[in-house]
Design a protein around this motif. Structure first.
Motif, PDB file in Angstrom:
ATOM      1  N   ILE A   1      21.602 144.935  55.008  1.00 42.35           N
ATOM      2  CA  ILE A   1      22.210 145.665  53.894  1.00 42.35           C
ATOM      3  C   ILE A   1      21.196 146.702  53.395  1.00 42.35           C
ATOM      4  O   ILE A   1      20.094 146.356  52.977  1.00 42.35           O
ATOM      5  CB  ILE A   1      22.600 144.712  52.756  1.00 42.35           C
ATOM      6  CG1 ILE A   1      23.664 143.710  53.248  1.00 42.35           C
ATOM      7  CG2 ILE A   1      23.132 145.490  51.561  1.00 42.35           C
ATOM      8  CD1 ILE A   1      24.052 142.687  52.207  1.00 42.35           C
ATOM      9  N   VAL A   2      21.565 147.963  53.476  1.00 37.61           N
ATOM     10  CA  VAL A   2      20.643 149.036  53.102  1.00 37.61           C
ATOM     11  C   VAL A   2      20.975 149.644  51.741  1.00 37.61           C
ATOM     12  O   VAL A   2      20.134 150.329  51.158  1.00 37.61           O
ATOM     13  CB  VAL A   2      20.635 150.146  54.180  1.00 37.61           C
ATOM     14  CG1 VAL A   2      20.091 149.613  55.485  1.00 37.61           C
ATOM     15  CG2 VAL A   2      22.041 150.708  54.392  1.00 37.61           C
TER      16      VAL A   2
ATOM     17  N   ILE B   1      30.717 147.322  46.566  1.00 35.77           N
ATOM     18  CA  ILE B   1      30.603 148.090  47.799  1.00 35.77           C
ATOM     19  C   ILE B   1      29.161 148.039  48.284  1.00 35.77           C
ATOM     20  O   ILE B   1      28.226 148.251  47.504  1.00 35.77           O
ATOM     21  CB  ILE B   1      31.041 149.550  47.588  1.00 35.77           C
ATOM     22  CG1 ILE B   1      32.441 149.596  46.965  1.00 35.77           C
ATOM     23  CG2 ILE B   1      31.031 150.309  48.912  1.00 35.77           C
ATOM     24  CD1 ILE B   1      33.506 148.925  47.788  1.00 35.77           C
ATOM     25  N   ALA B   2      28.979 147.754  49.568  1.00 31.30           N
ATOM     26  CA  ALA B   2      27.648 147.693  50.170  1.00 31.30           C
ATOM     27  C   ALA B   2      27.702 148.315  51.555  1.00 31.30           C
ATOM     28  O   ALA B   2      28.724 148.241  52.250  1.00 31.30           O
ATOM     29  CB  ALA B   2      27.148 146.252  50.246  1.00 31.30           C
TER      30      ALA B   2
ATOM     31  N   ARG C   1      22.337 141.663  47.892  1.00 37.20           N
ATOM     32  CA  ARG C   1      21.151 142.451  47.532  1.00 37.20           C
ATOM     33  C   ARG C   1      20.756 143.330  48.717  1.00 37.20           C
ATOM     34  O   ARG C   1      21.042 143.005  49.884  1.00 37.20           O
ATOM     35  CB  ARG C   1      19.980 141.537  47.150  1.00 37.20           C
ATOM     36  CG  ARG C   1      19.457 140.704  48.310  1.00 37.20           C
ATOM     37  CD  ARG C   1      18.430 139.693  47.885  1.00 37.20           C
ATOM     38  NE  ARG C   1      17.825 139.025  49.030  1.00 37.20           N
ATOM     39  CZ  ARG C   1      18.387 138.057  49.726  1.00 37.20           C
ATOM     40  NH1 ARG C   1      19.584 137.615  49.379  1.00 37.20           N
ATOM     41  NH2 ARG C   1      17.769 137.514  50.757  1.00 37.20           N
ATOM     42  N   GLU C   2      20.071 144.402  48.405  1.00 33.35           N
ATOM     43  CA  GLU C   2      19.561 145.277  49.454  1.00 33.35           C
ATOM     44  C   GLU C   2      18.473 144.555  50.250  1.00 33.35           C
ATOM     45  O   GLU C   2      17.631 143.865  49.682  1.00 33.35           O
ATOM     46  CB  GLU C   2      19.009 146.559  48.851  1.00 33.35           C
ATOM     47  CG  GLU C   2      20.074 147.448  48.228  1.00 33.35           C
ATOM     48  CD  GLU C   2      19.526 148.767  47.744  1.00 33.35           C
ATOM     49  OE1 GLU C   2      18.331 149.032  48.006  1.00 33.35           O
ATOM     50  OE2 GLU C   2      20.270 149.532  47.102  1.00 33.35           O
ATOM     51  N   GLY C   3      18.502 144.746  51.559  1.00 33.43           N
ATOM     52  CA  GLY C   3      17.557 144.068  52.442  1.00 33.43           C
ATOM     53  C   GLY C   3      18.078 142.749  52.972  1.00 33.43           C
ATOM     54  O   GLY C   3      17.450 142.147  53.857  1.00 33.43           O
ATOM     55  N   GLY C   4      19.204 142.260  52.449  1.00 35.02           N
ATOM     56  CA  GLY C   4      19.782 141.014  52.929  1.00 35.02           C
ATOM     57  C   GLY C   4      20.313 141.149  54.353  1.00 35.02           C
ATOM     58  O   GLY C   4      20.666 142.226  54.815  1.00 35.02           O
ATOM     59  N   THR C   5      20.354 140.028  55.055  1.00 33.56           N
ATOM     60  CA  THR C   5      20.803 140.011  56.444  1.00 33.56           C
ATOM     61  C   THR C   5      22.259 139.575  56.517  1.00 33.56           C
ATOM     62  O   THR C   5      22.668 138.648  55.823  1.00 33.56           O
ATOM     63  CB  THR C   5      19.926 139.059  57.282  1.00 33.56           C
ATOM     64  OG1 THR C   5      18.563 139.496  57.209  1.00 33.56           O
ATOM     65  CG2 THR C   5      20.368 139.058  58.742  1.00 33.56           C
ATOM     66  N   VAL C   6      23.011 140.249  57.337  1.00 34.56           N
ATOM     67  CA  VAL C   6      24.394 139.867  57.610  1.00 34.56           C
ATOM     68  C   VAL C   6      24.542 139.693  59.117  1.00 34.56           C
ATOM     69  O   VAL C   6      23.668 140.080  59.895  1.00 34.56           O
ATOM     70  CB  VAL C   6      25.384 140.931  57.090  1.00 34.56           C
ATOM     71  CG1 VAL C   6      25.237 141.120  55.591  1.00 34.56           C
ATOM     72  CG2 VAL C   6      25.185 142.252  57.813  1.00 34.56           C
TER      73      VAL C   6
END
Length: 341
Positions: free
Chosen positions: A239-240, A252-253, A211-216
């Motif tokens: 993740i933007v 794709i992210a 999801r968008e905003g998630g941390t990697v």
């Protein structure tokens, strides 16, 4: 000697030492608790530039010189190549000759107008002759102005032979060499001008968890586990953008992370993506002792401490503290002591 027979100062010292040892042992004890940690998936991310802009030729001609090569840093407006069209020099000579011709006609028209005005003042010429001379003078003036404008167009086209960098950035490719023949609009160089980011390609089964905003977590530069390190030492990213189209069974992210400016475009690096959470038993690394290739932890039991062999997993960062996962050998609620206690 019995404790009761010790002198009072020695007795106080013994009590103090026992209290200190007991406190240190209790401070280093650890109770194993099951906890939820992120379930990380290791994938490769590719470094890409947010924008890649081409520097194009504005006129057709022959490339006279190229001032950059792959990897060069350029500034917006910097001249990176020169395209020359020999026909422009001929056009400029023709424009100069045309201006000289029309300037001579203008001079004659001015002389004729002055003569007609003088004769009109003496009464030997009519007003119509003066009007005709003035009209011819105005026509010649306009023709000279038009010729000068045509010459300015030729000069501007010659100036447009300079190929300019459209933005600040790094040159990726230069597909031409001096002597190459190009047309207007042909690509002279490609420049990576935008900020760098990581593009991830994940299996389709993780589409619901990304999801968008998630941390990697991004490993150190390199594509091997030894070079990239572990999730505990990796730097965070965010993740933007998650693209809505699944292509070839891949999601794709895009990941935004600082410090990618010295990376190569399309360079790969190891990234850990959170795809869920899982329960684990984890202990501080200091409580693990290795002897003869086997890992042990000291479990506190009612009959005393016992060294128990364990199988270890990955290193984790739980609540900002480094832990190491224990796959087998421990249960929830076990009390551990530091080795040697």
């Amino acid at each position: 000697m019995p404790i009761r027979a010790l002198p009072l100062p020695s007795l106080l010292l013994l009590v103090l030492l026992q209290a200190t040892v007991g406190t240190a042992a209790r401070a280093e004890d650890f109770t194993v608790r099951r906890q939820e940690v992120p379930d990380l998936k290791a994938v490769f991310g590719e470094v890409e530039s947010r924008t890649v802009v081409p520097a194009r030729a504005r006129i057709g001609g022959t490339v006279r010189q190229v001032g950059v090569s792959e990897g060069s840093q350029v500034k917006e407006g910097q001249e990176i190549a020169l395209v020359v069209d020999d026909k422009l020099a001929l056009g400029l000579n023709a424009a100069d000759a045309r201006i000289k011709e029309l300037s001579s006609q203008l001079e004659n028209a001015r002389t004729e107008l002055d003569r007609a005005q003088q004769l009109l003042a003496k009464g030997v010429a009519s007003q119509s002759r003066v009007d005709t001379a003035k009209t011819q003078f105005d026509v010649a003036t306009n023709q000279v102005t038009a010729a000068q404008a045509d010459r300015a167009v030729v000069l501007q086209r010659a100036r447009e032979g300079a190929v300019l960098a459209p933005a600040d950035g790094r040159v990726l490719t230069v597909p031409v060499t001096p002597g190459s023949v190009v047309l207007a609009g042909d690509e002279i160089a490609r420049i990576a001008s935008g900020p760098y980011y990581l593009r991830l390609s994940l299996p389709e089964r993780y589409a619901a968890t990304v999801r968008e905003g998630g941390t990697v977590r991004i490993g150190q530069r390199g594509i091997t586990q030894e070079a990239a390190g572990s999730p505990g030492t990796a730097r965070p990213g965010r993740i933007v953008k998650v693209y809505p189209e699944i292509s070839g069974g891949r999601v794709i992210a895009d990941v935004e992370v600082d410090g990618l400016g010295d990376y190569f475009v399309n360079e790969r690096t190891l990234v850990w993506v959170e795809i869920g959470r899982r329960p684990v038993l984890a202990v501080p690394p200091a409580l693990v002792a290795t002897r003869h290739g086997i890992d042990y932890v000291r479990v506190v039991t009612p009959r005393g401490p016992v060294d128990v062999p364990v199988v270890l997993g990955d290193r984790l960062a739980a609540d900002g503290v480094e832990r190491i996962e224990v796959l087998t050998g421990l249960r929830d609620g076990d009390a551990l002591a530091a080795p040697g206690h």
